[in-house]
Design a protein around this motif. Sequence first.
Motif, mmCIF file in Angstrom:
data_model
loop_
_atom_site.group_PDB
_atom_site.id
_atom_site.type_symbol
_atom_site.label_atom_id
_atom_site.label_comp_id
_atom_site.label_asym_id
_atom_site.label_seq_id
_atom_site.Cartn_x
_atom_site.Cartn_y
_atom_site.Cartn_z
ATOM 1 N N ALA A 66 33.459 34.137 25.307
ATOM 2 C CA ALA A 66 34.257 33.129 25.308
ATOM 3 C C ALA A 66 35.451 33.127 24.140
ATOM 4 O O ALA A 66 36.603 32.798 24.449
ATOM 5 N N PHE A 67 34.853 33.268 23.007
ATOM 6 C CA PHE A 67 35.957 33.420 21.684
ATOM 7 C C PHE A 67 36.987 34.241 21.924
ATOM 8 O O PHE A 67 38.173 34.211 21.750
ATOM 9 N N ALA A 68 36.426 35.625 22.284
ATOM 10 C CA ALA A 68 37.081 36.604 22.348
ATOM 11 C C ALA A 68 38.297 36.445 23.471
ATOM 12 O O ALA A 68 39.604 36.893 23.218
ATOM 13 N N LEU A 69 38.058 36.044 24.678
ATOM 14 C CA LEU A 69 38.891 36.078 25.998
ATOM 15 C C LEU A 69 39.820 35.072 25.226
ATOM 16 O O LEU A 69 41.162 35.169 25.521
ATOM 17 N N SER A 70 39.596 33.516 24.836
ATOM 18 C CA SER A 70 40.456 32.903 24.604
ATOM 19 C C SER A 70 41.657 33.237 23.713
ATOM 20 O O SER A 70 42.668 33.067 23.711
ATOM 21 N N ALA A 76 48.485 37.086 24.320
ATOM 22 C CA ALA A 76 49.252 37.945 25.426
ATOM 23 C C ALA A 76 49.958 36.978 26.472
ATOM 24 O O ALA A 76 50.676 37.331 27.191
ATOM 25 N N TRP A 77 49.511 35.601 26.242
ATOM 26 C CA TRP A 77 50.061 34.775 27.372
ATOM 27 C C TRP A 77 51.472 34.725 27.750
ATOM 28 O O TRP A 77 51.900 34.664 29.165
ATOM 29 N N ASP A 78 52.238 34.512 26.552
ATOM 30 C CA ASP A 78 53.727 34.797 26.871
ATOM 31 C C ASP A 78 54.386 35.851 27.058
ATOM 32 O O ASP A 78 55.663 36.101 27.189
ATOM 33 N N ILE A 79 53.872 37.088 27.086
ATOM 34 C CA ILE A 79 54.249 38.376 26.948
ATOM 35 C C ILE A 79 53.826 39.075 28.593
ATOM 36 O O ILE A 79 54.820 39.576 29.080
ATOM 37 N N SER A 80 52.591 39.320 28.656
ATOM 38 C CA SER A 80 52.254 39.885 29.763
ATOM 39 C C SER A 80 51.436 38.816 30.901
ATOM 40 O O SER A 80 51.404 39.129 31.942
ATOM 41 N N GLY A 81 51.367 37.805 30.601
ATOM 42 C CA GLY A 81 50.610 36.667 31.366
ATOM 43 C C GLY A 81 48.915 36.714 30.961
ATOM 44 O O GLY A 81 48.268 35.875 31.336
ATOM 45 N N GLY A 82 48.682 37.864 30.028
ATOM 46 C CA GLY A 82 47.233 37.629 29.470
ATOM 47 C C GLY A 82 46.261 37.932 30.795
ATOM 48 O O GLY A 82 45.430 37.094 30.731
ATOM 49 N N HIS A 83 46.313 38.990 31.612
ATOM 50 C CA HIS A 83 45.607 39.303 32.484
ATOM 51 C C HIS A 83 44.246 39.709 31.801
ATOM 52 O O HIS A 83 43.040 39.265 32.232
ATOM 53 N N VAL A 84 44.166 40.929 31.326
ATOM 54 C CA VAL A 84 43.095 41.350 30.485
ATOM 55 C C VAL A 84 42.154 41.840 31.345
ATOM 56 O O VAL A 84 40.842 41.827 30.971
ATOM 57 N N ASN A 85 42.098 42.016 32.519
ATOM 58 C CA ASN A 85 41.220 42.145 33.483
ATOM 59 C C ASN A 85 41.737 42.597 34.888
ATOM 60 O O ASN A 85 42.782 42.043 35.541
ATOM 61 N N PRO A 86 41.406 43.802 35.309
ATOM 62 C CA PRO A 86 42.088 44.291 36.516
ATOM 63 C C PRO A 86 41.740 43.214 37.971
ATOM 64 O O PRO A 86 42.755 43.442 38.889
ATOM 65 N N ALA A 87 40.883 42.566 37.857
ATOM 66 C CA ALA A 87 40.493 41.572 38.776
ATOM 67 C C ALA A 87 41.759 40.722 38.781
ATOM 68 O O ALA A 87 42.184 40.041 40.240
ATOM 69 N N VAL A 88 42.047 40.150 37.778
ATOM 70 C CA VAL A 88 43.244 39.103 37.722
ATOM 71 C C VAL A 88 44.398 39.800 38.215
ATOM 72 O O VAL A 88 45.065 39.200 38.814
ATOM 73 N N THR A 89 44.788 41.091 37.637
ATOM 74 C CA THR A 89 45.731 41.567 38.232
ATOM 75 C C THR A 89 45.825 42.057 39.295
ATOM 76 O O THR A 89 46.926 41.722 40.406
ATOM 77 N N PHE A 90 44.685 42.318 40.126
ATOM 78 C CA PHE A 90 44.640 42.483 41.521
ATOM 79 C C PHE A 90 45.122 41.281 42.368
ATOM 80 O O PHE A 90 45.840 41.065 43.225
ATOM 81 N N ALA A 91 44.586 40.127 42.017
ATOM 82 C CA ALA A 91 44.634 38.981 42.404
ATOM 83 C C ALA A 91 46.107 38.559 42.491
ATOM 84 O O ALA A 91 46.746 38.173 43.408
#
Length: 253
Positions: A66-70, A76-91
């Motif tokens: 939880a801490f690490a992901l937050s 990265a939120w305003d740069i890449s959107g903060g996917h950090v997960n291939p599943a999020v990118t896939f969606a």
Amino acid sequence: MAPSFTVTSRFHESFTRSALRSYLAEFISTFFYVLIVVASGMSSRKLMPDASLNPTSLVVGAIANAFALSSVLYNAWDISGGHVNPAVTFAMAVGGHISVPTALFYWVAQLIASVIACLFLKVIVVGMHVPTYVIAEEMTGFGASILEGILTFVLVYTIYAARDTRRGQVGSTGTLVIGLIAGAGVLAAGPFSGGSMNPACAFGSASIAGTFRNQAVYWVGPLVGAAVAGLLYDNVLFPSQDSDSIRGGVSNV
């Protein structure tokens, strides 16, 4: 000519300065996320040799997740959107928020970052194995995939809601909520499937450990769950009017 022009434009869009910054942001964020998540598992085993039977290790893993992901999402939120997960990118790709070439580069950055993070831990922590995600004896591969898919559905649905500007200004609260739901997922599925919800994390640890047993569980379920969550949010519950082709954000402008 129009379709060809569109495809060409999408491809070139993946090599702009903004896109390259996004790939770097995904690499850095995924590296630190995987590093902390996997290292927390190794720390638990160091302090508690029977960590798999001790509920404290489950809580430690959930809190670290939880801490690490937050934190990495906030970075990265305003740069890449903060996917950090291939599943999020896939969606995001299935929903048309980012182009397929951009999504593939995101995947490459995420997977390489995960492998390097696990390799780093293997090199500096001598005498300990990098832990991998395993399925409990009470679970079948199909059941574990369904469980991972449902948890990833909840995670991605929360991500879509958190980044939707129609709900108000996107801020640090959104990243905190995403981290909390990820931690809750670890608490719910840790003893059964590991609570990965992130194909990159599972792939990196499996690559360094040298075993890809049941690896499909951590890809098929999360990818399907993520895609369903994104399509449901965008097309049924909160239809979007516009999107950011690089970060995958949802807006109402």
